[in-house]
Design a protein around this motif. Structure first.
Motif, PDB file in Angstrom:
ATOM      1  N   GLU A 100       9.845   2.820   0.616  1.00 10.92           N
ATOM      2  CA  GLU A 100       9.309   2.243  -0.792  1.00 10.92           C
ATOM      3  C   GLU A 100       9.457   3.583  -1.885  1.00 10.92           C
ATOM      4  OE1 GLU A 100       7.851  -0.514  -1.606  1.00 10.92           O
ATOM      5  OE2 GLU A 100       8.423  -1.262   0.362  1.00 10.92           O
ATOM      6  N   ALA A 101       9.586   4.671  -1.479  1.00  8.74           N
ATOM      7  CA  ALA A 101       9.952   6.050  -2.277  1.00  8.74           C
ATOM      8  C   ALA A 101      11.280   5.771  -2.798  1.00  8.74           C
ATOM      9  CB  ALA A 101       9.545   7.208  -1.620  1.00  8.74           C
ATOM     10  N   ALA A 102      12.312   5.201  -1.876  1.00  9.32           N
ATOM     11  CA  ALA A 102      13.828   5.135  -2.290  1.00  9.32           C
ATOM     12  C   ALA A 102      13.843   4.130  -3.397  1.00  9.32           C
ATOM     13  CB  ALA A 102      14.479   4.976  -1.082  1.00  9.32           C
ATOM     14  N   LEU A 104       0.932  -1.216   0.062  1.00 10.54           N
ATOM     15  CA  LEU A 104       0.042   0.034   0.043  1.00 10.54           C
ATOM     16  C   LEU A 104       1.092   1.495   0.136  1.00 10.54           C
ATOM     17  CD1 LEU A 104      -2.649   1.401  -0.065  1.00 10.54           C
ATOM     18  CD2 LEU A 104      -2.893   1.124   2.746  1.00 10.54           C
ATOM     19  N   ALA A 105       2.075   1.142   0.549  1.00 12.32           N
ATOM     20  CA  ALA A 105       2.927   2.404   0.834  1.00 12.32           C
ATOM     21  C   ALA A 105       3.434   2.759  -0.385  1.00 12.32           C
ATOM     22  CB  ALA A 105       3.936   2.143   1.736  1.00 12.32           C
ATOM     23  N   ALA A 106       3.765   1.708  -1.301  1.00 11.85           N
ATOM     24  CA  ALA A 106       4.309   1.735  -2.701  1.00 11.85           C
ATOM     25  C   ALA A 106       3.335   2.359  -3.595  1.00 11.85           C
ATOM     26  CB  ALA A 106       4.819   0.243  -3.212  1.00 11.85           C
ATOM     27  N   ALA A 107       2.152   1.939  -3.299  1.00 11.40           N
ATOM     28  CA  ALA A 107       1.042   2.365  -4.280  1.00 11.40           C
ATOM     29  C   ALA A 107       0.851   3.868  -4.067  1.00 11.40           C
ATOM     30  CB  ALA A 107      -0.204   1.593  -3.943  1.00 11.40           C
ATOM     31  N   MET A 108       0.976   4.242  -2.694  1.00  7.38           N
ATOM     32  CA  MET A 108       0.663   5.670  -2.418  1.00  7.38           C
ATOM     33  C   MET A 108       1.689   6.627  -3.076  1.00  7.38           C
ATOM     34  SD  MET A 108      -0.247   5.428   1.654  1.00  7.38           S
ATOM     35  CE  MET A 108       0.040   7.014   1.889  1.00  7.38           C
TER      36      MET A 108
END
Length: 377
Positions: free
Chosen positions: A207-209, A178-182
């Motif tokens: 996940e952003a990195a 879910l974090a990656a999806a955001m």
């Protein structure tokens, strides 16, 4: 070349993102449905999808489909499938799954019948009355919907959200998928500063990195199908080499802050496990005082909801103060906030330009997305 069919379950709301990931990996006949995405594949794609997928929960290999409105049909349909093509004589094959809107609805009874059918088929093929099940795991999954049975093998093992970097979490952790999806929905690609002012254990920033560096999220973990005899082990090394060749190497400005020093300490530990400590920094910081001078950037965050950590009134006060801080950002910033609070927009102080319905576990949420507009503010 042997053609296979894969099914990838997703959190509700992420089907489209997962389908797009599969298309970028070159998978054919991608089709998104409620809660899952299907595609055709070759054996090497089992490794490629497991290693690279950011928003899927696991990779299931479809063995067969058939109609069954009673236990006899369930048994015979399962027994007719070529399980010996996948499961060796010593393979362990536990059975689990779900049934919805079907004549057969008692999951334990369905499990028992399917287990018996597979044992009969494999026992007959290998000339054994009792199979040892002492070898590698071949987890059988079933899905029965409107009396249509789909039988699959789980190639992943632990869910794909378990990247391997979060050994310790904080209260109410956000699932990595879910974090990656955001991050993907925020359109962050690594060029601009990226901030999470409620970072918790650091999942969104990590996940952003991984996305900024184009690093495959599954490189630091193992998968069930790596031990499958019929799947060439060299395919996993080949997929890993391919993924690492596609990594980016640049300078990225990724920051996470949290008012809880313990959470920040956990985030710093997790970022080392994820091997992205060179591009992410975490600090103890108050989100209500968040400010940046850079002309452009992304804020993607998951503040406390009220139901799970803070009382509802405390959550509303936090949203109000955070909303005020965000409105002071330069106009080139974009802000994405995940919340289940029904009055989030009112307390945040502004109606979202975009809203996307998502699920954090079983909790229905919205991703509220904003641009900074002085006149509108």
């Amino acid at each position: 070349m042997r053609e296979l069919e894969l099914l990838i379950p997703t959190l509700f709301g992420l089907e489209g993102l997962c389908a797009e990931e599969l298309r970028r990996l070159g998978l054919p006949e991608v089709k998104a449905e409620n809660g899952r995405v299907g595609c055709k594949a070759r054996p090497e794609d089992i490794a490629r999808v497991n290693l690279n997928l950011r928003t899927g929960e696991r990779v299931l290999l479809v063995v067969g489909r058939y109609h069954a409105a009673d236990f006899e049909a369930l048994f015979e349909g399962a027994k007719a499938l070529p399980w010996e093509d996948y499961i060796p004589r010593e393979g362990a094959f536990p059975v689990k799954g779900h049934s919805l809107n079907s004549q057969l609805h008692a999951v334990p009874a369905i499990q028992a019948v399917l287990k018996k059918a597979l044992a009969a088929r494999l026992g007959s093929k290998y000339g054994m009355d009792t199979l040892p099940e002492s070898g590698a795991l071949y987890q059988v999954q079933f899905s029965i919907m409107h009396d249509e049975v789909t039988l699959m093998l789980d190639t992943s093992g632990a869910g794909l959200h378990k990247r391997g970097y979060r050994a310790v979490g904080v209260v109410a952790p956000l699932r990595e998928t879910l974090a990656a999806a955001m991050v993907l929905l925020s359109r962050y690609r690594g060029r601009d500063p990226f901030c999470d002012p409620f970072c918790g254990s650091g999942t969104i920033a990590i996940e952003a990195a991984l996305i900024a560096k184009n690093r495959a999220p599954g490189l630091n973990r193992a998968f069930s199908a790596q031990r499958w005899r019929w799947l060439d082990s060299g395919l996993w090394l080949q997929a890993a080499d391919e993924a690492m060749d596609k990594e980016f190497h640049g300078d990225y400005d990724i920051w996470g802050g949290d008012i809880d020093p313990k959470a920040v300490a956990i985030a710093r530990d997790n970022v080392v496990k994820a091997d992205v400590e060179d591009v992410v920094r975490f600090e103890v910081a108050d989100a209500t005082k968040f400010h940046r001078e850079a002309p452009v950037g992304r804020v993607v965050t998951n503040p406390p909801y009220g139901e799970r950590i803070l009382e509802k009134r405390e959550a509303e006060e936090l949203y109000r103060a955070f909303g005020k801080a965000v409105r002071a950002l330069p106009e080139g910033w974009k802000v994405s906030v995940l919340s289940s609070h029904t009055e989030f927009e009112r307390t945040f102080g502004r109606t979202a330009e975009k809203k996307r319905k998502l699920y954090n576990g079983m909790l229905k949420c919205d991703l509220f997305q904003y641009g900074i507009n002085r006149r509108r503010n």
